[in-house]
Design an enzyme around this catalytic site. Structure first.
Site, PDB file in Angstrom:
ATOM      1  N   GLU A 240     -43.896 -98.410 -10.784  1.00 29.61           N
ATOM      2  CA  GLU A 240     -42.715 -98.911 -11.485  1.00 29.61           C
ATOM      3  C   GLU A 240     -42.727-100.427 -11.670  1.00 29.61           C
ATOM      4  OE1 GLU A 240     -39.295 -97.324  -9.463  1.00 29.61           O
ATOM      5  OE2 GLU A 240     -39.742 -95.284 -10.105  1.00 29.61           O
TER       6      GLU A 240
ATOM      7  N   LYS B 231     -46.317-101.552  -7.581  1.00 26.15           N
ATOM      8  CA  LYS B 231     -45.358-101.145  -6.559  1.00 26.15           C
ATOM      9  C   LYS B 231     -45.998-100.067  -5.685  1.00 26.15           C
ATOM     10  CE  LYS B 231     -40.648 -99.278  -6.152  1.00 26.15           C
ATOM     11  NZ  LYS B 231     -39.553 -98.621  -6.880  1.00 26.15           N
ATOM     12  N   GLN B 232     -46.746 -99.176  -6.338  1.00 23.89           N
ATOM     13  CA  GLN B 232     -47.288 -98.023  -5.619  1.00 23.89           C
ATOM     14  C   GLN B 232     -48.528 -97.499  -6.334  1.00 23.89           C
ATOM     15  OE1 GLN B 232     -43.466 -96.563  -7.260  1.00 23.89           O
ATOM     16  NE2 GLN B 232     -44.260 -94.606  -6.572  1.00 23.89           N
TER      17      GLN B 232
ATOM     18  N   TRP C  65     -39.821 -86.734  -8.642  1.00 27.92           N
ATOM     19  CA  TRP C  65     -41.174 -86.167  -8.538  1.00 27.92           C
ATOM     20  C   TRP C  65     -41.651 -86.139  -7.086  1.00 27.92           C
ATOM     21  CZ3 TRP C  65     -46.114 -89.352  -8.602  1.00 27.92           C
ATOM     22  CH2 TRP C  65     -45.880 -90.617  -8.032  1.00 27.92           C
TER      23      TRP C  65
HETATM   24  C1  BGC Z   1     -40.369 -94.962  -6.269  1.00 26.71           C
HETATM   25  C2  BGC Z   1     -40.402 -93.647  -7.026  1.00 26.71           C
HETATM   26  C3  BGC Z   1     -39.699 -92.590  -6.205  1.00 26.71           C
HETATM   27  C4  BGC Z   1     -38.304 -93.037  -5.829  1.00 26.71           C
HETATM   28  C5  BGC Z   1     -37.594 -92.060  -4.933  1.00 26.71           C
HETATM   29  C6  BGC Z   1     -38.948 -95.298  -5.946  1.00 26.71           C
HETATM   30  O1  BGC Z   1     -38.918 -96.469  -5.188  1.00 26.71           O
HETATM   31  O2  BGC Z   1     -40.933 -95.982  -7.035  1.00 26.71           O
HETATM   32  O3  BGC Z   1     -41.738 -93.261  -7.250  1.00 26.71           O
HETATM   33  O4  BGC Z   1     -39.642 -91.408  -6.904  1.00 26.71           O
HETATM   34  O5  BGC Z   1     -38.390 -94.256  -5.155  1.00 26.71           O
HETATM   35  O6  BGC Z   1     -38.251 -91.912  -3.724  1.00 26.71           O
END
Ligand code: BGC
Length: 830
Positions: free
Chosen positions: A515, A627-628, A386
């Protein structure tokens, strides 16, 4: 990281004795073998199809030799220790392609090896204006002879398959025999340096790195050479995916010195070796033109012909012409896309480096997605996430719409695979893979992978923004509408009605962007974005029925669309459950989020970060820790559906418990900090994102550039400080938040074919049309402002929006409605 861990407001994070400030280039003035992984990534050149890491020409010294071709991958069966129905089956990993960068130099038969060479001078520069990486060194050989070596490297934006390298050697003091061995070397037959080192040191393998295949991947199909034309060829087929690759290089050596040439090829090595009796002051100049072609079906032999055509054309046109074309291409790119921060040269340099990365990752991706690391490294296996739709697409949509359209068309091409995947998961419509190269789901860990159903809504979101900003209704009506319909079907089917009378529609067992909390009910982000997806799909179908009945008829037939379905989407959107906690005044990230224990981030030592490398997922999932950005991202993407008060309260609640362990976070936190009024914090988040790779802030830039973050840097400038929002249907608002330390900020937006330059100053906003014939109207802090060609406008800004001091503090200690107090802990362990 939580705010107290965000970088201090220093505007500079680079060692300026080594990386001097230059607003249009990244220069390294001292060689170091200690951070090769990082410098190989940040000095990589690429065009979205082909990427060459910034490895030194001489080969040898490296962290990871890397040549990547977007989408060129090997497949392998994913072995689940415990199987279950519908798990991802086909692993996909980008293949490190044969390396055509290698040009070895011997003087008096002594090799040049940078790590041990006596270097009297060294400078390497990546120029953002012409896209050329240049290096100049002065080497004193063991015999005491000084040798000047100048080299250049570029990957063409105008010819997607082409790279051009030059290598010039001049002896300064004395004559000597010089050997230049130009090679194409296939190293993809075993482990790369990282894995060898990691094993030797007993290190655990980082899940963010590419899967390592311990068998031969590239099967040799062809090797040959043509001494007269200085050409060499290699051809391969991937053992399992069957993808084919051909690479060819054409050489020309110019010198007044006496020389001989010798061409040699084998399965994994093709080389052209020049032996030169070099006289002092007489330059030896090698030009190496390289072509790569790849395919899913065409035999390697046929690709060799394509390589020849690319090389012939380039030899005919001449290297100077290619350079001029490259420069012209980039001039046009910067004219459309540049963001200016006058008076902040360090920031300016880093901003341009970031924007240059986005275009290096996407310009010629055509027919492929945009990998999380672009074509700079193998991190995340070369997969598409995404990241493209939410982080890269805004930049492309508003500056380079052609590339945005290509990225969306790529998703359209995957629609059939997405339909099949939805069936596998017992769902109607289409479910796009969380991560993929070839369209199949490649995420083996479903909790943080397949469960991120929001990928469907992210694609629909990017699509709607693209169509609204460009007016490309043709693309919508012919192709993209199918994506809207199939994703809407997925949501309508995935969700369900609870307490039918109350009319609330719920989506359960999904994972949002964060996540660190997985498989939850009613993830706020997912529900808000799914609601938007359902609405946009219904609107698009109704508008089509109204305005283009012929196309609508075809749609109905093609997708077997029923009017009742469209009504159901509208009903689901209206009834979508958007949980809100009245007492805390916030939107819970999911229906159980607030019941969890609070993680005490402020007291978690840096040795335990990022959490994902230090705690079992279950430990992390048990806590309120992110995490984000998740809710906070929804506040940005769907800002019009939240009140200013809700935005502030949500931001204040979530910000202190957001680790920022993903680089996708800081840019979003910057944008929302700016909007709600935490100006200093917004700048800090921005700077930490700006230097994610340049300063290797997440210690894994060696795996490749964090492309989502580079795209997010543009959003943080245009939407964060620049205050731009696209509300759809040609409604655009601007409510800027210029950092106190900045005298101004200029960014550009291309909307409906007209390019407008927006300059934010402390007390005014200036807009002018730079290109195009149509006037554009914006809402600037509630005032309607129209800017037309030749008629710039200046709008007075009374203030810089809300201003809050300090930064939000941890919600630990907050009293819940049930009388309990939220306390925070750090889980113990080794
Ligand atoms: C993030 C995801 C992201 C992926 C690739 C992961 O660490 O949590 O949101 O899509 O990295 O960049």
């Amino acid at each position: 990281m939580g705010p107290s861990h965000v970088a201090p407001p220093a505007t500079d994070m680079l060692d300026r004795t080594r990386f001097p400030v230059d607003e249009w280039a990244l220069t390294e003035s001292r060689y170091s073998a200690h951070d090769l992984g990082t410098t190989e990534s940040v000095f990589a050149v690429g065009n979205g199809y082909l990427g060459l890491r910034g490895n030194v020409e001489e080969g040898r010294d490296s962290h990871t030799h890397g040549t990547f071709i977007n989408g060129f991958h090997e497949t392998w069966p994913i072995q689940h220790a415990e199987e279950a129905y519908g798990f991802a089956r086909v692993g996909q990993t980008i293949v490190n392609a044969p390396d055509a960068k290698v040009i070895r130099l011997y003087v008096d038969d002594e090799p040049l090896l940078l790590s041990i060479a006596d270097l009297l001078e060294y400078e390497r520069t990546l120029d953002f204006r012409d896209g050329v990486l240049r290096r100049e060194i002065l080497w004193r050989t063991p015999a005491g002879k000084r040798v000047r070596i100048r080299s250049t490297r570029m990957v063409s934006f105008t010819q997607k398959h082409l790279a051009i390298l030059t290598f010039e050697v001049t002896l300064l003091d004395d004559h000597a025999p010089v050997t230049i061995s130009s090679q194409i070397l296939n190293r993809q037959d075993g482990e790369d340096e990282y894995h060898v080192r990691a094993k030797a040191m007993g290190e655990g393998v980082d899940p963010r790195k590419a899967e390592q295949l311990d068998r031969r991947v590239l099967l040799p199909e062809h090797h040959s050479g043509d001494e007269e034309r200085g050409r060499v060829y290699l051809g391969y087929r991937c053992a399992e995916s069957g993808m084919t690759l051909a690479v060819a290089a054409s050489h020309r050596l110019e010198t007044e010195n006496e020389r001989t040439v010798h061409v040699q090829t084998a399965d994994d090595l093709a080389k052209v070796v020049y032996s030169v009796e070099a006289q002092p002051g007489v330059p030896i100049t090698l030009t190496k033109i390289v072509a790569y072609h790849t395919s899913r079906g065409v035999p390697a032999r046929e690709l060799l012909d394509r390589c020849d055509r690319t090389l012939d054309r380039t030899c005919d046109q001449g290297v100077e012409q290619e350079r001029a074309d490259q420069r012209a291409w980039l001039d046009a790119f910067w004219a459309r896309s540049d963001v200016e921060v006058p008076g902040q040269p360090e920031v300016q340099q880093a901003v341009r480096w970031n924007l240059f990365q986005v275009i290096q990752a996407s310009a010629r991706a055509e027919g492929q997605g945009i990998p999380a690391k672009g074509v700079t490294g193998s991190g995340y296996g070369g997969h598409y996430f995404w990241d493209t739709e939410v982080y890269v697409m805004p930049f492309l949509t508003y500056t380079t719409p052609r590339a945005a359209r290509n990225a969306l068309r790529f998703r359209y091409m995957l629609l059939d695979a997405a339909r099949r995947r939805a069936r596998q998961l017992a769902q109607k419509g289409a479910l796009f893979p969380w991560r993929t190269i070839n369209g199949e789901e490649a995420s083996a860990y479903y909790a943080a992978g397949t469960a991120q159903y929001h990928i469907d809504a992210d694609i629909a979101y990017a699509l709607s923004k693209y169509v609204g900003a460009t007016g490309d209704v043709d693309f919508l009506n012919r192709e993209a509408i199918d994506i809207l319909v199939e994703t809407a079907r997925l949501w309508a089917d995935l969700g369900f009605w609870r307490n039918e009378e109350n009319g609330s529609f719920h989506i359960h067992s999904v994972t949002g962007p964060d996540e660190y909390t997985t498989v939850v009910n009613d993830n706020l982000y997912t529900n808000v974005l799914a609601r938007q997806n359902l609405r946009r799909a219904a609107e698009a179908v109704r508008t089509m029925a109204d305005r283009d009945p012929g196309a609508y008829e075809q749609l109905v037939r093609r997708l077997d669309l029923r009017e009742s379905e469209v009504r159901e989407w509208e009903r689901a959107a209206e009834g979508m459950s958007i949980p809100f906690d009245e007492h805390l005044g916030i939107h819970p990230q999911d229906s159980h989020f607030l019941e969890r224990e609070m993680w005490d981030l402020a007291n978690t030592p840096m040795s335990k970060r990022p959490l994902l490398l230090n705690y079992h997922p279950l430990v992390i999932y048990r806590f309120q820790v992110l995490k984000q950005a998740d809710v906070v991202l929804a506040l940005f993407l769907q800002g019009e559906t939240f009140t200013p008060q809700q935005k502030r309260r949500n931001f204040e609640y979530y910000d202190p418990i957001t680790t920022g362990d993903s680089t996708l976070s800081a840019v979003v936190q910057s944008i929302m900090a700016a909007e709600v009024g935490y100006h200093d914090l917004a700048l800090r988040y921005f700077l930490s994102a700006l230097y994610v790779d340049l300063a290797d802030r997440h210690s894994n830039t060696s795996d490749g550039v964090h492309v989502a973050s580079t795209g997010g840097v543009w959003s943080a400038l245009a939407s964060g400080f620049g205050g731009f929002r696209d509300l759809g249907d040609g409604r655009w608002t601007i409510d800027p938040r210029l950092p106190d330390a900045w005298e101004s900020l200029t960014y550009r937006l291309t909307l409906r074919g007209t390019r407008v330059r927006v300059t934010v100053r402390p007390a005014e906003l200036e807009m002018s049309v730079e290109h195009g014939d149509h006037p554009l109207t914006f809402d600037v802090r509630g005032e309607s402002v129209t800017v037309a060609p030749g008629e710039p406008v200046v709008v007075a800004l009374k203030d810089q929006g809300p201003r809050l001091s300090g930064e939000p503090s941890s919600p630990a200690g907050t009293l819940r409605a049930d009388g309990t107090v939220i306390s925070a802990i750090v889980p113990s362990g080794e």
